[in-house]
Scaffold this motif. Structure first.
Motif, PDB file in Angstrom:
ATOM      1  N   VAL A  41       0.814  -1.215   0.000  1.00  0.00           N
ATOM      2  CA  VAL A  41       0.000   0.000   0.000  1.00  0.00           C
ATOM      3  C   VAL A  41       0.851   1.271   0.000  1.00  0.00           C
ATOM      4  CG1 VAL A  41      -1.760   1.287   1.264  1.00  0.00           C
ATOM      5  CG2 VAL A  41      -1.879  -1.214   1.141  1.00  0.00           C
ATOM      6  N   THR A  42       1.891   1.288   0.844  1.00  0.00           N
ATOM      7  CA  THR A  42       2.663   2.526   1.010  1.00  0.00           C
ATOM      8  C   THR A  42       3.224   3.094  -0.296  1.00  0.00           C
ATOM      9  OG1 THR A  42       3.421   1.384   2.980  1.00  0.00           O
ATOM     10  CG2 THR A  42       4.246   3.613   2.641  1.00  0.00           C
ATOM     11  N   PRO A  43       3.848   2.291  -1.157  1.00  0.00           N
ATOM     12  CA  PRO A  43       4.542   2.895  -2.302  1.00  0.00           C
ATOM     13  C   PRO A  43       3.623   3.506  -3.350  1.00  0.00           C
ATOM     14  CG  PRO A  43       5.254   0.617  -1.947  1.00  0.00           C
ATOM     15  CD  PRO A  43       4.022   0.829  -1.141  1.00  0.00           C
ATOM     16  N   VAL A  44       2.331   3.157  -3.313  1.00  0.00           N
ATOM     17  CA  VAL A  44       1.459   3.588  -4.402  1.00  0.00           C
ATOM     18  C   VAL A  44       1.581   5.081  -4.668  1.00  0.00           C
ATOM     19  CG1 VAL A  44      -0.946   3.834  -5.131  1.00  0.00           C
ATOM     20  CG2 VAL A  44      -0.171   1.708  -4.064  1.00  0.00           C
ATOM     21  N   VAL A  45       1.430   5.851  -3.594  1.00  0.00           N
ATOM     22  CA  VAL A  45       1.438   7.294  -3.780  1.00  0.00           C
ATOM     23  C   VAL A  45       2.807   7.779  -4.267  1.00  0.00           C
ATOM     24  CG1 VAL A  45       2.007   7.807  -1.384  1.00  0.00           C
ATOM     25  CG2 VAL A  45       0.788   9.492  -2.720  1.00  0.00           C
ATOM     26  N   PHE A  46       3.862   7.108  -3.819  1.00  0.00           N
ATOM     27  CA  PHE A  46       5.208   7.514  -4.252  1.00  0.00           C
ATOM     28  C   PHE A  46       5.395   7.255  -5.740  1.00  0.00           C
ATOM     29  CE2 PHE A  46       5.597   7.092   0.253  1.00  0.00           C
ATOM     30  CZ  PHE A  46       6.413   8.156   0.604  1.00  0.00           C
ATOM     31  N   VAL A  47       4.831   6.148  -6.192  1.00  0.00           N
ATOM     32  CA  VAL A  47       4.945   5.824  -7.613  1.00  0.00           C
ATOM     33  C   VAL A  47       4.277   6.913  -8.443  1.00  0.00           C
ATOM     34  CG1 VAL A  47       4.263   4.209  -9.424  1.00  0.00           C
ATOM     35  CG2 VAL A  47       5.105   3.343  -7.223  1.00  0.00           C
ATOM     36  N   PHE A  48       3.072   7.319  -8.030  1.00  0.00           N
ATOM     37  CA  PHE A  48       2.364   8.328  -8.820  1.00  0.00           C
ATOM     38  C   PHE A  48       3.047   9.683  -8.737  1.00  0.00           C
ATOM     39  CE2 PHE A  48      -0.973   5.116  -8.434  1.00  0.00           C
ATOM     40  CZ  PHE A  48      -1.290   4.996  -9.775  1.00  0.00           C
ATOM     41  N   GLN A  49       3.538   9.967  -7.559  1.00  0.00           N
ATOM     42  CA  GLN A  49       4.251  11.223  -7.366  1.00  0.00           C
ATOM     43  C   GLN A  49       5.479  11.291  -8.270  1.00  0.00           C
ATOM     44  OE1 GLN A  49       5.550  11.467  -3.377  1.00  0.00           O
ATOM     45  NE2 GLN A  49       5.536  13.695  -3.282  1.00  0.00           N
ATOM     46  N   ALA A  50       6.231  10.203  -8.275  1.00  0.00           N
ATOM     47  CA  ALA A  50       7.458  10.153  -9.060  1.00  0.00           C
ATOM     48  C   ALA A  50       7.135  10.262 -10.543  1.00  0.00           C
ATOM     49  CB  ALA A  50       8.213   8.866  -8.768  1.00  0.00           C
ATOM     50  N   ARG A  51       6.098   9.560 -10.971  1.00  0.00           N
ATOM     51  CA  ARG A  51       5.680   9.626 -12.375  1.00  0.00           C
ATOM     52  C   ARG A  51       5.393  11.059 -12.777  1.00  0.00           C
ATOM     53  NH1 ARG A  51       1.031   5.185 -13.220  1.00  0.00           N
ATOM     54  NH2 ARG A  51       2.343   3.325 -13.213  1.00  0.00           N
ATOM     55  N   ALA A  52       4.690  11.770 -11.898  1.00  0.00           N
ATOM     56  CA  ALA A  52       4.297  13.138 -12.227  1.00  0.00           C
ATOM     57  C   ALA A  52       5.500  14.059 -12.284  1.00  0.00           C
ATOM     58  CB  ALA A  52       3.305  13.648 -11.183  1.00  0.00           C
ATOM     59  N   ASP A  69      10.283   4.834 -17.480  1.00  0.00           N
ATOM     60  CA  ASP A  69       9.168   3.993 -17.866  1.00  0.00           C
ATOM     61  C   ASP A  69       8.335   3.695 -16.621  1.00  0.00           C
ATOM     62  OD1 ASP A  69       8.356   1.051 -17.629  1.00  0.00           O
ATOM     63  OD2 ASP A  69       8.256   1.473 -19.787  1.00  0.00           O
ATOM     64  N   SER A  70       7.020   3.884 -16.714  1.00  0.00           N
ATOM     65  CA  SER A  70       6.227   3.877 -15.486  1.00  0.00           C
ATOM     66  C   SER A  70       6.188   2.508 -14.808  1.00  0.00           C
ATOM     67  CB  SER A  70       4.829   4.402 -15.760  1.00  0.00           C
ATOM     68  OG  SER A  70       4.091   3.442 -16.476  1.00  0.00           O
ATOM     69  N   VAL A  71       6.201   1.433 -15.590  1.00  0.00           N
ATOM     70  CA  VAL A  71       6.210   0.114 -14.959  1.00  0.00           C
ATOM     71  C   VAL A  71       7.522  -0.103 -14.226  1.00  0.00           C
ATOM     72  CG1 VAL A  71       6.168  -2.367 -15.362  1.00  0.00           C
ATOM     73  CG2 VAL A  71       4.629  -0.878 -16.646  1.00  0.00           C
ATOM     74  N   HIS A  72       8.606   0.307 -14.905  1.00  0.00           N
ATOM     75  CA  HIS A  72       9.909   0.136 -14.268  1.00  0.00           C
ATOM     76  C   HIS A  72      10.049   1.004 -13.028  1.00  0.00           C
ATOM     77  CE1 HIS A  72      10.901  -1.987 -17.923  1.00  0.00           C
ATOM     78  NE2 HIS A  72      11.886  -2.526 -17.219  1.00  0.00           N
ATOM     79  N   LEU A  73       9.448   2.166 -13.120  1.00  0.00           N
ATOM     80  CA  LEU A  73       9.462   3.055 -11.964  1.00  0.00           C
ATOM     81  C   LEU A  73       8.783   2.385 -10.767  1.00  0.00           C
ATOM     82  CD1 LEU A  73      10.118   6.000 -11.098  1.00  0.00           C
ATOM     83  CD2 LEU A  73       7.740   6.525 -11.633  1.00  0.00           C
ATOM     84  N   ALA A  74       7.659   1.757 -11.064  1.00  0.00           N
ATOM     85  CA  ALA A  74       6.931   1.068  -9.988  1.00  0.00           C
ATOM     86  C   ALA A  74       7.789  -0.051  -9.396  1.00  0.00           C
ATOM     87  CB  ALA A  74       5.612   0.505 -10.521  1.00  0.00           C
ATOM     88  N   LEU A 141       3.269  -9.812  -6.543  1.00  0.00           N
ATOM     89  CA  LEU A 141       1.884  -9.898  -7.019  1.00  0.00           C
ATOM     90  C   LEU A 141       1.338  -8.512  -7.343  1.00  0.00           C
ATOM     91  CD1 LEU A 141       0.364 -12.657  -4.687  1.00  0.00           C
ATOM     92  CD2 LEU A 141       0.969 -12.807  -7.129  1.00  0.00           C
ATOM     93  N   ALA A 142       1.641  -7.556  -6.485  1.00  0.00           N
ATOM     94  CA  ALA A 142       1.151  -6.195  -6.720  1.00  0.00           C
ATOM     95  C   ALA A 142       1.723  -5.644  -8.020  1.00  0.00           C
ATOM     96  CB  ALA A 142       1.531  -5.295  -5.550  1.00  0.00           C
ATOM     97  N   LEU A 143       3.003  -5.917  -8.273  1.00  0.00           N
ATOM     98  CA  LEU A 143       3.641  -5.392  -9.475  1.00  0.00           C
ATOM     99  C   LEU A 143       3.063  -6.041 -10.725  1.00  0.00           C
ATOM    100  CD1 LEU A 143       7.365  -5.132  -8.307  1.00  0.00           C
ATOM    101  CD2 LEU A 143       5.794  -3.255  -8.867  1.00  0.00           C
ATOM    102  N   VAL A 144       2.871  -7.344 -10.642  1.00  0.00           N
ATOM    103  CA  VAL A 144       2.369  -8.060 -11.814  1.00  0.00           C
ATOM    104  C   VAL A 144       0.910  -7.704 -12.064  1.00  0.00           C
ATOM    105  CG1 VAL A 144       1.828 -10.349 -12.736  1.00  0.00           C
ATOM    106  CG2 VAL A 144       4.021  -9.936 -11.608  1.00  0.00           C
ATOM    107  N   MET A 145       0.112  -7.757 -10.999  1.00  0.00           N
ATOM    108  CA  MET A 145      -1.319  -7.575 -11.174  1.00  0.00           C
ATOM    109  C   MET A 145      -1.723  -6.108 -11.200  1.00  0.00           C
ATOM    110  SD  MET A 145      -2.398 -10.983  -9.060  1.00  0.00           S
ATOM    111  CE  MET A 145      -3.470 -10.177  -8.004  1.00  0.00           C
ATOM    112  N   GLY A 146      -1.051  -5.286 -10.428  1.00  0.00           N
ATOM    113  CA  GLY A 146      -1.453  -3.885 -10.336  1.00  0.00           C
ATOM    114  C   GLY A 146      -0.794  -3.008 -11.383  1.00  0.00           C
ATOM    115  N   PHE A 147       0.423  -3.331 -11.748  1.00  0.00           N
ATOM    116  CA  PHE A 147       1.157  -2.454 -12.656  1.00  0.00           C
ATOM    117  C   PHE A 147       1.516  -3.133 -13.968  1.00  0.00           C
ATOM    118  CE2 PHE A 147       1.659  -0.662  -8.492  1.00  0.00           C
ATOM    119  CZ  PHE A 147       1.552   0.705  -8.697  1.00  0.00           C
ATOM    120  N   GLY A 148       1.095  -4.354 -14.134  1.00  0.00           N
ATOM    121  CA  GLY A 148       1.341  -5.080 -15.373  1.00  0.00           C
ATOM    122  C   GLY A 148       2.805  -5.347 -15.646  1.00  0.00           C
TER     123      GLY A 148
END
Ligand SMILES: Nc1ncnc2c1ncn2[C@@H]1O[C@H](COP(=O)(O)OP(=O)(O)OP(=O)(O)O)[C@@H](O)[C@H]1O
Ligand SMILES: [Mg+2]
Lengths: 282, 362
Positions: A41-52, A69-74, A141-148
């Motif tokens: 749960v914690t990294p989600v917001v960081f991933v979006f922040q970093a992307r932006a 690359d956003s997947v790699h970033l995640a 699992l989160a990376l595969v299922m949530g971020f493809g």
């Protein structure tokens, strides 16, 4: 007579200590739930922040720069947070376990036994290893299922091996922190400092390359840094990107060194407590 | 009370009492000084003078417990009983002196000494509340090197012995105080130690459990264990102990058999009287009693004073009492003849040393 001829007895005591901690953890499985929820749960917001904010950063497919690359970033951030949250959990749980035993008076009764003090330092280690493994699986699992993310099985397994190798070393760090907390008679302060330092220096959220060189130098000396780097290398470049011999030797070496230091620190603290009469205090 | 052939020596605290019988526990000239007060980091750095007071919690104590012997350690709060127990148990390093357990020097080889020791510390702390009674004992059995093949059997036996079999699989946090204390006793016994140190083992036990406890201790004695019990339960000490040691302000004020201890009381019998003095202040009544009789414990109630009077013959005293009281304007509302007990011993030893207010003319 000596500790050597009784090795098997000490080993059994260690097993019994692990069993005791395991039983408590099974009864209060929130530690496992936390191990799954926190790093997912914690990294989600960081991933979006970093992307932006990154926009056109350094193009990177290696573990040592921020990938655009956003997947790699995640993947990059999730692996960082995986080690960060694992380490945080290790530090807090170890200190809480030892301090709790002191308050409960069971520390004193344990010290009445002839068994090695490793029972107190490493009783929790198996539980902590399992939480690490659970965190790792949850993150994958989160990376595969949530971020493809596409993660090769070989990379996933190699990452698991990194977790397995790093576990004892990180548990030893936690034992050292727990020992210090115990004998300094403080519950949170030191652990918080250790957690803060690890986030600063270990490259969990940013690669060492973008840190000031003095900070990067410190970071390179720390086992959590090696762990997170090895994980990223493996995920981004495959298992062959990691020098396994070097990594194993480094981790096992530090595990032994930190364990010996913790044991010595524990002995010193115990001896001081035996003089001042404060072993059983609350 | 005293076993035949046992010659408890009235050696007080004058040292080197370690007899050449089979002493399983031998303490010699042990002292423990604590520092009371605080010395802050700032004071340390400044090199300010150390203003902490030294507390002599235990002072030149020598004591031995033989194979198959039960020794009771009595003494007022703060006398140093628990401190001494912890010193023997390797939890405290004494300032001076030596302690040997089964011929192992406790200070030089604490790890080795712990193998021979079974220790029950005061209170119901010391076990894991989030585990069941059985899980606790399994853990401590392994810590004390009970071979893994025997752990199940030993845990079962220990649970049975303290009558906890029925609650063995309950979590300890749901135990009552007495149950936790019994579990603590089982924990101390789990590895069948040769030397047992029990600090106030029955403080939370009901009378039936107390009797069970005494049965267990007698069993230990029969098995040849050496048992040291710190207790405030004087009846229990009288019933159970081959010898007693009275500790007062860190020093051994008396050491010997219960019968020998009773010779310290000025009288062989006790008459407990409750005296009423009409309008007289109870303090005056108490003072008058102390002046005219050999008194032990005096309790002032709202309107009356209860006192233990020592004498050689209670019938003689009962005969002369009413007249004496009447002359002083007092009246006995209750009298009860009895024998000297350890309570009287305790009182006469600790009170005399304190130079206390109820001194008896001798
Ligand atoms: N850790 C400590 N630091 C300083 N003083 C202490 C410490 N522990 C005990 N003391 C002091 O040592 C003295 C002896 O204490 P101890 O606990 O041995 O008494 P005790 O005989 O067991 O009393 P009780 O019957 O109340 O259990 C007391 O004056 C106590 O205040
Ligand atoms: Mg005490």
């Amino acid at each position: 007579m000596g500790i050597r001829s009784d090795l098997h007895l000490h080993a059994w005591a260690l097993v019994a200590a692990a069993k005791r901690e395991w039983r408590v953890a099974r009864r209060y499985p929130d530690v496992f739930i936390g191990a799954v929820a926190w790093p997912v749960v914690t990294p989600v917001v960081f991933v979006f922040q970093a992307r932006a904010s990154i926009g056109h950063g350094t193009p990177g497919r290696t573990g040592q720069t921020i990938p655009t690359d956003s997947v790699h970033l995640a993947v990059f951030l999730y692996l960082g947070w995986l080690v960060a949250s694992w380490l945080a959990l290790l530090l807090t749980e170890s200190s809480a376990s030892l301090s709790g035993q002191r308050v409960q008076g069971s520390l004193e009764t344990t010290l009445l036994s002839p068994a090695t003090r490793l029972t107190l330092l490493f009783g929790l280690a198996p539980v902590l290893l399992v939480t690490g493994a659970l965190s790792y699986i949850a993150v994958l699992l989160a990376l595969v299922m949530g971020f493809g993310a596409h993660i090769a099985l070989s990379s996933a397994l190699a990452g698991g091996l990194v977790i397995l190798l790093a576990g004892p070393t990180l548990a030893a760090i936690a034992a050292a922190a727990g020992t210090t907390t115990l004998f300094m008679r403080r519950s949170g302060g030191l652990v918080d400092i250790a957690r803060a330092l690890s986030v600063t220096f270990c490259g969990f959220t940013a690669p060492l390359a973008i840190m000031p060189s003095w900070a990067a130098k410190i970071g390179r000396l720390l086992p959590p840094t090696w762990t997170v780097n090895a994980l990223r290398n493996t995920m981004f470049g495959g298992p062959s990107k990691t020098d396994w011999t070097r990594l194993s030797l480094l981790l096992i070496g530090t595990f032994l060194a930190i364990s010996a230091l913790s044991l010595a620190a524990f002995a010193a603290g115990e001896q001081r407590g035996r003089r001042s009469g404060t072993l059983g205090g609350v | 009370m005293t076993e035949p052939g046992r010659t408890g020596v009235l050696d007080g605290h004058q040292g080197s009492s370690a007899p050449h019988r089979e002493s399983m526990l031998a303490i010699e000239d042990v002292a423990k000084d604590y520092l009371r007060g605080r010395r802050t980091l700032v004071q340390r750095l400044r090199g300010a003078p150390d203003q902490r007071a030294v507390v002599h919690a235990v002072d030149e104590v020598s004591l031995a417990v033989d194979r198959g012997e039960v020794v009771g350690m009595l003494g007022p709060n703060g006398a140093g009983k628990s401190t001494l127990v912890k010193i023997i148990a390797t939890l405290l390093v004494p300032t001076r002196g030596s302690v040997r357990v089964c011929d192992v020097d406790v200070l030089a080889h604490p790890r080795q000494a712990r193998r021979h020791l079974g220790v029950m510390l005061a209170g119901d702390r010391g076990v894991y509340w989030k585990l069941t009674g059985r899980e606790n004992l399994e853990y401590f059995a392994a810590l004390h090197f009970v071979p893994s093949s025997q752990i199940r059997r030993r845990v079962g036996e220990a649970l049975e012995e303290v009558r906890l079999t029925g609650s063995a699989d309950e979590y300890v946090e749901r135990y009552s105080t007495g149950m936790r204390q019994r579990l603590n006793l089982a924990r101390a016994l789990i590895h069948e130690p040769e030397v047992l140190l029990l600090d106030e083992p029955t403080s939370g036990l009901d009378p039936v459990s107390g009797a069970e406890f005494r049965r267990i201790v007698r069993g230990l004695r029969q098995r040849g264990a050496a048992v040291l019990i710190a207790t405030h339960d004087l009846a229990e000490a009288e019933d159970l102990c081959d010898r007693i040691a009275v500790l007062d302000r860190g020093r051994i004020a008396f050491q010997g058999s219960v019968d020998e201890a009773k010779t310290l009381v000025p009288g062989s019998s006790v008459l407990t009287v409750e005296v009423e003095g009409g309008d007289q202040d109870t303090a005056e009544v108490a003072a008058w009693l102390s002046a005219h009789f050999r008194v032990g414990l005096v309790e002032r109630h709202e309107r009356s004073v209860r006192a233990r009077l020592y004498c050689e013959s209670t019938s003689d005293l009962m005969a002369e009492l009413p007249g004496k009281l009447h002359a002083a304007g007092l009246r006995a509302i209750r009298t009860e003849a009895g024998r000297v007990s350890l309570t009287d011993v305790f009182f006469s030893i600790t009170d005399r040393r304190a130079g206390g207010g109820h001194g008896h003319p001798q």
